[in-house]
Design an enzyme around this catalytic site. Structure first.
Site, mmCIF file in Angstrom:
data_model
loop_
_atom_site.group_PDB
_atom_site.id
_atom_site.type_symbol
_atom_site.label_atom_id
_atom_site.label_comp_id
_atom_site.label_asym_id
_atom_site.label_seq_id
_atom_site.Cartn_x
_atom_site.Cartn_y
_atom_site.Cartn_z
ATOM 1 N N CYS A 149 -5.653 6.633 7.578
ATOM 2 C CA CYS A 149 -5.179 5.522 6.760
ATOM 3 C C CYS A 149 -4.203 4.745 7.638
ATOM 4 O O CYS A 149 -3.185 5.299 8.077
ATOM 5 C CB CYS A 149 -4.486 6.037 5.499
ATOM 6 S SG CYS A 149 -3.672 4.751 4.536
ATOM 7 N N GLY A 150 -4.513 3.496 7.931
ATOM 8 C CA GLY A 150 -3.692 2.718 8.839
ATOM 9 C C GLY A 150 -2.281 2.488 8.340
ATOM 10 O O GLY A 150 -1.294 2.705 9.058
ATOM 11 N N GLU A 198 -10.616 -0.159 -2.241
ATOM 12 C CA GLU A 198 -10.593 1.102 -1.497
ATOM 13 C C GLU A 198 -11.284 2.224 -2.257
ATOM 14 O O GLU A 198 -10.964 2.493 -3.417
ATOM 15 C CB GLU A 198 -9.157 1.513 -1.197
ATOM 16 C CG GLU A 198 -8.517 0.739 -0.061
ATOM 17 C CD GLU A 198 -7.324 1.477 0.526
ATOM 18 O OE1 GLU A 198 -7.478 2.655 0.913
ATOM 19 O OE2 GLU A 198 -6.249 0.868 0.592
ATOM 20 N N CYS A 221 -4.562 -2.701 3.235
ATOM 21 C CA CYS A 221 -5.290 -1.552 3.786
ATOM 22 C C CYS A 221 -5.300 -1.706 5.304
ATOM 23 O O CYS A 221 -5.880 -2.651 5.832
ATOM 24 C CB CYS A 221 -6.711 -1.512 3.237
ATOM 25 S SG CYS A 221 -7.725 -0.210 3.982
ATOM 26 N N ASN A 263 0.891 -1.171 0.000
ATOM 27 C CA ASN A 263 0.000 0.000 0.000
ATOM 28 C C ASN A 263 0.924 1.214 0.000
ATOM 29 O O ASN A 263 1.578 1.501 1.007
ATOM 30 C CB ASN A 263 -0.856 -0.054 1.256
ATOM 31 C CG ASN A 263 -2.045 0.863 1.269
ATOM 32 O OD1 ASN A 263 -2.653 1.059 2.309
ATOM 33 N ND2 ASN A 263 -2.422 1.423 0.135
#
Length: 267
Positions: A76-77, A204, A214, A15
Site C-alpha cells: 500500500c503506497g 479500492e 491511493c 487514506n
C-alpha cells in the site's frame, strides 16, 4: 490474545490507517478483529491496518498490511509512507544530510523512504517512498484502459467530468470484471487538467469503496499517463521514475502524511 493494544492513527492524503508497533510483541489479529478495528461505526475507523515489526539485517522494520476487510495485501503506497513516518517518530532510520532515511521490507519486497518534512506541532509532514519496478511488458491494454501491478493490481481509465463520475458503482463493476483477473483489481479513473496535472479518483478492492487517495493507484496513473503531478481527493502527489522500453524504474511517490491521534484498543 491481545486484550489491549496501543494504536496510532495516521493518514496519507485522507487514506487512513491504524498502526501498531509489533517489535516487542508478536501481535496476532483475526480477520474479524481487523474488520472491527477498521469499522467506522464500531471501531477506530480506517481504510487499512498495519503492523511495524522487527526488520531483518539491513532493514529498519517490516511492514505487514491488511485492508479493512481483514485480508492482507502485498503493498500500500500511502500505507508505506505512513508507516515510514511512524518509524521515524519511533526513532528508527538514519540521518543523511539532515533527513531521516529508512529501509523496510513489505510483502512485495524492499522499499526506501525519506522524511522530507515534519512539523512536530501540527503532526504533519511529507514522505518520499520508493516503489517497486514495473516491467513495461506487463502494462496491458484491458477494456477501455490499462492494467498493471504497482505492488497490487490497478486498472487505469480516462473519463470526462471526473468530479461527477459515479466512481463507486462503476468502480465496483470493473473491480470484479473477469478481465481484471481472478482476485480483481483496484480501479482508477483519471482526467487530465488544463495545467498539465492529472486528477484521479480510486475505487479500492478490500475497502470496497472509493478512498480519498491511493498511493499504488497514483503510481499506476503516473506510469500510464506519463504525468508526474497528480491530485487525489485528499491531497497532491508527485511521482518520478526512469522510463525505458523495458521497464519503469527508480519510481518515487511523494505526498503528505499526518498523525491524527493515538489511543488504546480493547479487543
Amino acid at each position: 490474545m491481545n486484550p489491549k493494544l496501543h494504536f496510532y492513527k495516521f493518514d496519507g492524503a485522507g487514506n487512513d490507517f491504524v498502526l501498531l508497533d509489533a517489535r516487542q510483541n508478536d501481535i496476532q489479529l483475526s480477520i474479524d478483529q481487523i474488520v472491527h478495528i477498521c469499522h467506522r461505526r464500531f471501531g477506530v475507523g480506517a481504510d487499512g491496518l498495519m503492523t511495524l515489526g522487527l526488520g531483518t539485517e539491513g532493514y529498519d522494520f517490516r511492514m505487514l498490511y491488511y485492508n479493512s476487510d481483514g485480508r492482507p495485501a502485498d503493498m500500500c503506497g500511502n500505507g508505506g509512507r505512513c508507516i515510514a513516518m511512524f518509524a521515524h517518530l519511533l526513532g528508527l532510520g538514519r540521518m543523511v544530510e539532515g533527513k531521516t532515511h529508512l529501509k523496510f521490507i513489505a510483502t512485495d519486497g524492499p522499499h526506501e523512504a525519506v522524511v522530507l518534512e515534519w512539523d512536530e506541532h501540527l503532526k504533519k509532514g511529507v514522505i518520499a517512498l520508493s516503489m517497486r519496478d514495473v516491467p513495461a511488458g506487463e502494462v496491458a491494454d484491458v477494456l477501455d484502459g490499462r492494467l498493471l501491478n504497482t505492488g497490487v493490481p490497478h486498472y487505469v481509465q480516462q473519463v470526462e467530468d471526473l468530479d461527477h463520475f459515479d466512481v463507486v458503482n462503476e468502480g465496483r463493476r470493473l473491480r470484479h470484471h473477469p478481465a481484471m483477473g481472478p482476485e480483481g483489481a483496484n480501479v482508477n479513473f483519471v482526467e487530465p487538467q488544463p495545467d498539465g496535472s492529472l486528477k484521479v479518483r480510486t475505487y479500492e478492492r478490500g475497502v470496497e469503496d472509493e478512498t480519498w487517495a491511493c498511493g499504488t493507484g497514483v503510481t499506476a496513473c503516473a506510469i500510464v499517463t506519463g504525468c508526474s503531478s497528480i491530485q487525489a481527493r485528499g491531497g497532491h502527489f508527485q511521482v518520478t521514475c526512469q522510463t525505458t522500453e523495458k521497464t519503469f524504474s527508480q519510481i518515487t511517490l511523494t505526498g503528505p502524511v499526518s498523525l491524527n491521534f493515538e489511543g488504546e484498543l480493547f479487543l
